[in-house]
Design an enzyme around this catalytic site. Structure first.
Site, PDB file in Angstrom:
ATOM      1  N   ASP A   1      54.222 161.075  19.154  1.00  0.00           N
ATOM      2  CA  ASP A   1      53.808 162.131  20.233  1.00  0.00           C
ATOM      3  C   ASP A   1      54.965 162.793  20.632  1.00  0.00           C
ATOM      4  OD1 ASP A   1      51.901 161.626  23.387  1.00  0.00           O
ATOM      5  OD2 ASP A   1      52.759 163.438  22.218  1.00  0.00           O
TER       6      ASP A   1
ATOM      7  N   TYR B   1      52.165 157.716  27.965  1.00  0.00           N
ATOM      8  CA  TYR B   1      50.971 158.561  28.347  1.00  0.00           C
ATOM      9  C   TYR B   1      50.717 159.608  27.171  1.00  0.00           C
ATOM     10  CZ  TYR B   1      47.824 161.827  30.716  1.00  0.00           C
ATOM     11  OH  TYR B   1      46.634 162.895  30.836  1.00  0.00           O
TER      12      TYR B   1
ATOM     13  N   LYS C   1      53.096 171.657  25.205  1.00  0.00           N
ATOM     14  CA  LYS C   1      53.792 172.301  26.153  1.00  0.00           C
ATOM     15  C   LYS C   1      54.598 173.489  25.620  1.00  0.00           C
ATOM     16  CE  LYS C   1      54.198 167.851  28.374  1.00  0.00           C
ATOM     17  NZ  LYS C   1      53.539 167.854  29.840  1.00  0.00           N
TER      18      LYS C   1
HETATM   19  C1  LIG Z   1      53.892 162.773  25.744  1.00  0.00           C
HETATM   20  C2  LIG Z   1      52.759 163.613  26.175  1.00  0.00           C
HETATM   21  N1  LIG Z   1      51.621 163.392  25.392  1.00  0.00           N
HETATM   22  C3  LIG Z   1      50.405 164.192  25.800  1.00  0.00           C
HETATM   23  C4  LIG Z   1      50.374 164.713  27.130  1.00  0.00           C
HETATM   24  C5  LIG Z   1      48.828 165.177  27.502  1.00  0.00           C
HETATM   25  O1  LIG Z   1      49.120 166.539  27.242  1.00  0.00           O
HETATM   26  P1  LIG Z   1      48.050 167.540  28.160  1.00  0.00           P
HETATM   27  O2  LIG Z   1      46.655 167.123  27.808  1.00  0.00           O
HETATM   28  O3  LIG Z   1      48.130 167.577  29.554  1.00  0.00           O
HETATM   29  O4  LIG Z   1      48.303 169.011  27.697  1.00  0.00           O
HETATM   30  C6  LIG Z   1      51.556 164.666  27.668  1.00  0.00           C
HETATM   31  C7  LIG Z   1      51.251 165.136  29.337  1.00  0.00           C
HETATM   32  N2  LIG Z   1      52.211 164.906  30.163  1.00  0.00           N
HETATM   33  C8  LIG Z   1      51.951 165.124  31.545  1.00  0.00           C
HETATM   34  C9  LIG Z   1      53.293 165.056  32.411  1.00  0.00           C
HETATM   35  N3  LIG Z   1      53.489 163.533  32.716  1.00  0.00           N
HETATM   36  C10 LIG Z   1      51.234 166.348  31.926  1.00  0.00           C
HETATM   37  C11 LIG Z   1      51.253 166.622  33.485  1.00  0.00           C
HETATM   38  C12 LIG Z   1      49.752 166.355  34.101  1.00  0.00           C
HETATM   39  O5  LIG Z   1      48.832 165.619  33.623  1.00  0.00           O
HETATM   40  O6  LIG Z   1      49.444 167.087  35.117  1.00  0.00           O
HETATM   41  C13 LIG Z   1      52.514 163.958  27.420  1.00  0.00           C
HETATM   42  O7  LIG Z   1      53.788 163.989  28.396  1.00  0.00           O
END
Ligand SMILES: Cc1ncc(COP(=O)(O)O)c(CN[C@@H](CN)CCC(=O)O)c1O
Length: 428
Positions: A239, A144, A267
């Site tokens: 990523d 993801y 993060k």
């Molecule tokens: C490897 C990786 N790349 C991109 C993203 C997206 O980041 P954000 O757009 O949520 O800040 C994420 C977001 N992680 C999720 C946790 N599984 C965020 C939690 C959520 O969607 O509420 C990620 O893990």
């Protein structure tokens, strides 16, 4: 346990926000219960509206490697807020932050700050397409990268296939340029490049998969990505939104000795405030506006509050390498405690860990990709989750997520967690 206040809030929230949440996983749908509303955090603990205390292993999905309300981070936000929250102008803080990241991650010579991991990966894909003049991108099943259209794609039928939308509203035109293949499968990747190599702008991957549960990479897979990108002139987009400054101060790329063309962050670099970033070789990054023709912008990009919180966090991590040693020791203690409980309970569980990223899969199969992750018994995970919540342990409300140990989790917290797991297993 009484959740009256949370239940009342959730009834109201569901009238005001889709599913009552601002991100789907928070709705606890796969657990089959209403979520507790969290009102406060401190160190390794969070507290809900009904007064329950939990040892928190979600850690805001990764950002809070130092724990909740870390005093120096809070103070830096307070100090900056008193000076102004946002200017929409250049600030010293952005220079300091981008200098810190480029010093920590040698493959990143130049970097652009944005406001989320999604913005970072979306922009990285656009940059790779602009730089190479190619349209196709490869992503891996189970990885993801945020919710940008081009990446909200899952595998279609068959091993090597054009992706199908992971969501309504993603146009077929978008999916036709995203090729999806299996994570940790170097041979499958070879076949994709044999057929599409010269059309591939980039391969985007999680160096440790954290969004299908925790799945460590196989070295031959990482090496193959690097080799094929070099051979066909495609860009390697690593990523590190989750792994950056998590599994090593230099990220997973330092742990596994890979040198990507572009890296995305999020993060931890925001210390708990909204943040993202993408960076890489100067030659590539100079394609980004206003230096180059690839447009990308953001009102709150490089926001002073997020920079202040992130800078304080990264400085503490940089100047105290013992933090990573302690994270490894305690996470190892937790892993061996879990495995002891698994043996004693005789429950089929696969435990995957990389540093302070851990996942228990309720399956007797070694989980090394999405298909093997899917063999997990999600009902059993939900039962386990509820038992742990009752014992004051807050885990990710989904089998297919990673849980995190922070620097604030003490040996006593780890020991208590192991005892709670042992009791929870007795009820499964
Ligand atoms: C490897 C990786 N790349 C991109 C993203 C997206 O980041 P954000 O757009 O949520 O800040 C994420 C977001 N992680 C999720 C946790 N599984 C965020 C939690 C959520 O969607 O509420 C990620 O893990």
């Amino acid at each position: 346990m009484n959740y009256d206040k949370s239940k009342a809030l959730f009834q109201k929230a569901k009238q005001l926000m889709p599913g009552g949440v601002n991100s789907p996983v928070r709705a606890f749908r796969s657990i089959g219960m209403d979520p507790p509303f969290i009102c406060r955090g401190n160190g390794a603990r969070i507290y809900d509206e009904d007064g329950h205390e939990y040892i928190d292993y979600v850690c805001s999905w990764g950002p809070l490697i130092l724990g909740h309300a870390y005093p120096a981070v809070v103070e830096s936000i307070q100090q900056q807020a008193a000076l102004g929250t946002s200017f929409g102008a250049v600030t010293r803080l952005e220079v300091d932050m981008t200098e810190m990241i480029t010093q920590a991650v040698p493959s990143v010579e130049m970097i652009r700050m944005v406001n989320s991991g999604t913005e970072a990966t979306m922009s990285a894909i656009r940059l790779a397409r602009g730089y190479t003049g190619r349209d196709k991108v490869i992503k891996f099943v189970g990885c993801y990268h945020g919710h940008a259209d081009a990446l909200l794609i899952k595998a279609g039928s068959g091993a090597m296939t054009f992706g199908v939308p992971d969501s309504e509203g993603v146009s077929p035109a978008i999916t036709s340029d995203t090729i999806v293949t299996a994570y940790n499968d170097a041979e499958a990747l070879d076949h994709v490049f044999e057929q599409w190599g010269r059309d591939i702008a980039a391969v985007i991957f999680e160096p440790v998969a954290g969004n299908m549960g925790t799945v460590p990479p196989q070295m031959d897979f990482l090496r193959e990505i690097e080799y094929l990108c070099g051979k066909y002139g495609s860009l390697m987009i690593c990523d590190e939104v989750m792994t950056g400054f998590r599994v090593h101060y230099g990220g997973a790329q330092r742990l596994y000795g890979i040198k990507p063309d572009i890296t995305t962050f999020g993060k931890i670099i925001g210390g708990g405030l909204p943040v993202g970033a993408y960076g890489g070789k100067k030659e590539i990054m100079r394609y980004v506006a206003p230096d180059g023709p690839v447009y990308q912008a953001g009102t709150l990009s490089g926001n002073p509050l997020a920079m202040a919180a992130g800078l304080t966090t990264l400085k503490i991590l940089r100047d105290n390498p013992v933090i990573y040693q302690e994270l490894e020791r305690r996470s190892g203690l937790l892993e061996s405690g879990i495995k002891r409980c698994v043996r004693l309970a005789g429950i089929p569980i696969c435990v995957n860990r990389v540093g302070s990223m851990i996942c228990l899969f309720f399956t007797d199969i070694d989980v090394k990709d999405y298909d093997t992750a899917l063999t997990s018994n999600t009902r059993r995970y939900a039962d386990y989750f509820k038992h742990m919540l009752e014992k004051g342990i807050y885990l990710p409300p989904s089998q297919f997520e990673t849980f995190f140990v922070s620097a604030a989790h003490s040996d006593e917290d780890i020991q208590y967690t192991i005892e709670a797991i042992s009791k929870a297993f007795n009820h499964l």
